[in-house]
Write a protein that holds these residues in place. Structure first.
Motif, PDB file in Angstrom:
ATOM      1  N   GLU A 127      43.420 -26.520  55.962  1.00  0.00           N
ATOM      2  CA  GLU A 127      43.631 -27.846  56.537  1.00  0.00           C
ATOM      3  C   GLU A 127      45.103 -28.023  56.856  1.00  0.00           C
ATOM      4  O   GLU A 127      45.978 -27.696  56.050  1.00  0.00           O
ATOM      5  CB  GLU A 127      43.179 -28.938  55.574  1.00  0.00           C
ATOM      6  N   THR A 140      27.429 -34.695  61.301  1.00  0.00           N
ATOM      7  CA  THR A 140      28.631 -34.125  60.670  1.00  0.00           C
ATOM      8  C   THR A 140      28.357 -32.793  59.977  1.00  0.00           C
ATOM      9  O   THR A 140      29.151 -32.352  59.149  1.00  0.00           O
ATOM     10  CB  THR A 140      29.224 -35.110  59.641  1.00  0.00           C
ATOM     11  N   ASP A 179      34.292 -37.406  58.058  1.00  0.00           N
ATOM     12  CA  ASP A 179      34.207 -38.355  59.170  1.00  0.00           C
ATOM     13  C   ASP A 179      35.464 -38.357  60.034  1.00  0.00           C
ATOM     14  O   ASP A 179      35.448 -38.872  61.148  1.00  0.00           O
ATOM     15  CB  ASP A 179      33.964 -39.770  58.642  1.00  0.00           C
ATOM     16  N   THR A 180      36.540 -37.786  59.541  1.00  0.00           N
ATOM     17  CA  THR A 180      37.804 -37.769  60.274  1.00  0.00           C
ATOM     18  C   THR A 180      37.858 -36.686  61.352  1.00  0.00           C
ATOM     19  O   THR A 180      38.848 -36.564  62.057  1.00  0.00           O
ATOM     20  CB  THR A 180      38.973 -37.548  59.298  1.00  0.00           C
ATOM     21  N   LYS A 202      41.108 -33.056  64.055  1.00  0.00           N
ATOM     22  CA  LYS A 202      40.889 -34.368  63.446  1.00  0.00           C
ATOM     23  C   LYS A 202      40.949 -35.437  64.533  1.00  0.00           C
ATOM     24  O   LYS A 202      41.591 -35.256  65.571  1.00  0.00           O
ATOM     25  CB  LYS A 202      41.945 -34.653  62.378  1.00  0.00           C
ATOM     26  N   LYS A 203      40.293 -36.563  64.285  1.00  0.00           N
ATOM     27  CA  LYS A 203      40.350 -37.695  65.210  1.00  0.00           C
ATOM     28  C   LYS A 203      41.778 -38.237  65.255  1.00  0.00           C
ATOM     29  O   LYS A 203      42.529 -38.112  64.282  1.00  0.00           O
ATOM     30  CB  LYS A 203      39.399 -38.808  64.762  1.00  0.00           C
ATOM     31  N   GLU A 255      42.905 -41.209  65.066  1.00  0.00           N
ATOM     32  CA  GLU A 255      43.215 -42.205  64.036  1.00  0.00           C
ATOM     33  C   GLU A 255      43.385 -41.594  62.644  1.00  0.00           C
ATOM     34  O   GLU A 255      43.912 -42.236  61.741  1.00  0.00           O
ATOM     35  CB  GLU A 255      42.165 -43.334  64.009  1.00  0.00           C
ATOM     36  N   ALA A 256      42.948 -40.358  62.459  1.00  0.00           N
ATOM     37  CA  ALA A 256      43.084 -39.695  61.158  1.00  0.00           C
ATOM     38  C   ALA A 256      44.392 -38.920  61.032  1.00  0.00           C
ATOM     39  O   ALA A 256      44.738 -38.471  59.942  1.00  0.00           O
ATOM     40  CB  ALA A 256      41.908 -38.755  60.930  1.00  0.00           C
TER      41      ALA A 256
END
Length: 141
Positions: free
Chosen positions: A41, A67, A104-105, A126-127, A129-130
């Motif tokens: 990550e 997901t 969810d990100t 990642k999105k 907003e994340a």
């Protein structure tokens, strides 16, 4: 009584030896059929790597359902050797399936995959907003 106990110990060990997967040409370790996975990550994405040598990209079936990222492959091989006194037919089937529940990100619509050198790699962004926000100063009024 001791003879019975001795047979209970010897018989399962003997049967385990006969029916070990490598006795029939399989692998010594049943987990060897499941590809090894590395997951890394970073601030902007996840990187997922599966070690699956000896395959071609058409062998893989990759699906995303909500997901859950599912990766599977199945190879069926047959060979036949015909000679004057005998015919030998052999077949093998090898397959695996791995499933990963993504957070969810993750931007599931932007996932990319490549296969090179026996390694199946996924870039899972990642999105927006994340993503971490840069530090900023707040002015007092």
């Amino acid at each position: 009584m001791s003879l019975t106990k001795k047979n209970e110990v010897l018989f399962p060990a003997f049967m385990n030896e006969i029916f070990k997967p490598d006795w029939f040409g399989g692998t010594e370790n049943a987990r060897a059929a499941v590809p090894a996975v590395n997951i890394k990550e970073s601030d902007s994405n996840f990187e997922l790597e599966l070690f699956v040598p000896g395959r071609v990209k058409d062998d893989f079936k990759i699906e995303i359902d909500d997901t859950v990222l599912s990766i599977s492959a199945e190879i069926n091989e047959e060979s036949e050797e015909v000679r004057e006194n005998f015919t030998r037919k052999e077949f093998s089937i090898s397959s695996f399936k791995r499933a990963f529940t993504l957070p969810d990100t993750v931007a599931t619509d932007k996932i990319e995959a490549t296969y090179e050198g026996g390694i199946l790699k996924f870039n899972i962004p990642k999105k927006e907003e994340a993503l971490p926000k840069p530090k900023r100063m707040i002015e007092l009024k």
